[in-house]
Design an enzyme around this catalytic site. Structure first.
Site, short mmCIF file in Angstrom:
data_model
loop_
_atom_site.label_atom_id
_atom_site.label_comp_id
_atom_site.label_asym_id
_atom_site.label_seq_id
_atom_site.Cartn_x
_atom_site.Cartn_y
_atom_site.Cartn_z
N CYS A 184 118.07 48.59 -17.12
CA CYS A 184 117.33 48.13 -18.29
C CYS A 184 116.11 47.37 -17.76
O CYS A 184 115.94 47.24 -16.56
CB CYS A 184 118.18 47.29 -19.25
SG CYS A 184 118.75 45.71 -18.64
N CYS A 202 114.41 51.27 -20.91
CA CYS A 202 113.37 51.07 -19.89
C CYS A 202 112.36 52.21 -19.88
O CYS A 202 111.51 52.28 -19.01
CB CYS A 202 113.96 50.85 -18.51
SG CYS A 202 114.97 52.18 -17.89
N CYS A 251 112.27 54.80 -14.86
CA CYS A 251 113.33 55.22 -13.94
C CYS A 251 112.92 56.53 -13.27
O CYS A 251 112.62 57.51 -13.96
CB CYS A 251 114.64 55.41 -14.70
SG CYS A 251 116.05 55.65 -13.64
#
Length: 141
Positions: free
Chosen positions: A15, A89, A93
């Protein structure tokens, strides 16, 4: 490295601040799966400490995350994980072929009191339990 029969599966929870959702998810996975699964958590922009309301909510169910610290998301953490679970997020990533990616839509506990965080904690627990069932089924296959 991709999961191979007999190897320990690994899960990375991500996150933004690595201070609430991902910390609770990682703690639940360790608590519920024990050493059957390798667990990591990280954030794209880590906070300075784990959310005190998350610490309190987890303590209420006997899971202590008070000693955890937010960690920065690294490419290696993603590479070394079989499953990457993102929680708000966005596109921060890194994506690698052959990895399983899940995006869990969960409210952010930042700035919320423990009463609100309890609901998030319980939703995370249910999702982690389902993830464990999937991992166990795959291991048995």
């Amino acid at each position: 490295m991709p999961e191979t029969p007999g190897s320990k599966p690994s899960v990375l929870f991500v996150c933004v601040h690595n201070a609430g959702r991902s910390q609770m998810a990682a703690a639940w996975l360790v608590h519920l799966a024990g050493d059957r699964v390798e667990v990591r958590s990280a954030g794209s922009d880590p906070g300075s400490e784990v959310n005190p309301a998350a610490v309190e909510a987890m303590a209420e169910v006997g899971v202590d995350i008070s000693a955890e610290t937010p960690k920065i998301l690294t490419v290696d953490a993603v590479k070394e994980s079989d499953v990457c679970v993102t929680m708000g997020c966005g596109d921060t990533c890194p994506v690698f072929p052959g990895k399983r990616y899940l995006d869990w839509k969960l409210d952010d506990p930042a700035g919320q009191g423990v009463a609100s965080v309890r609901r998030i904690r319980d939703e995370i627990k249910a999702r982690v339990e389902a993830l464990i069932a999937e991992i166990d089924a795959k291991q048995e296959a």
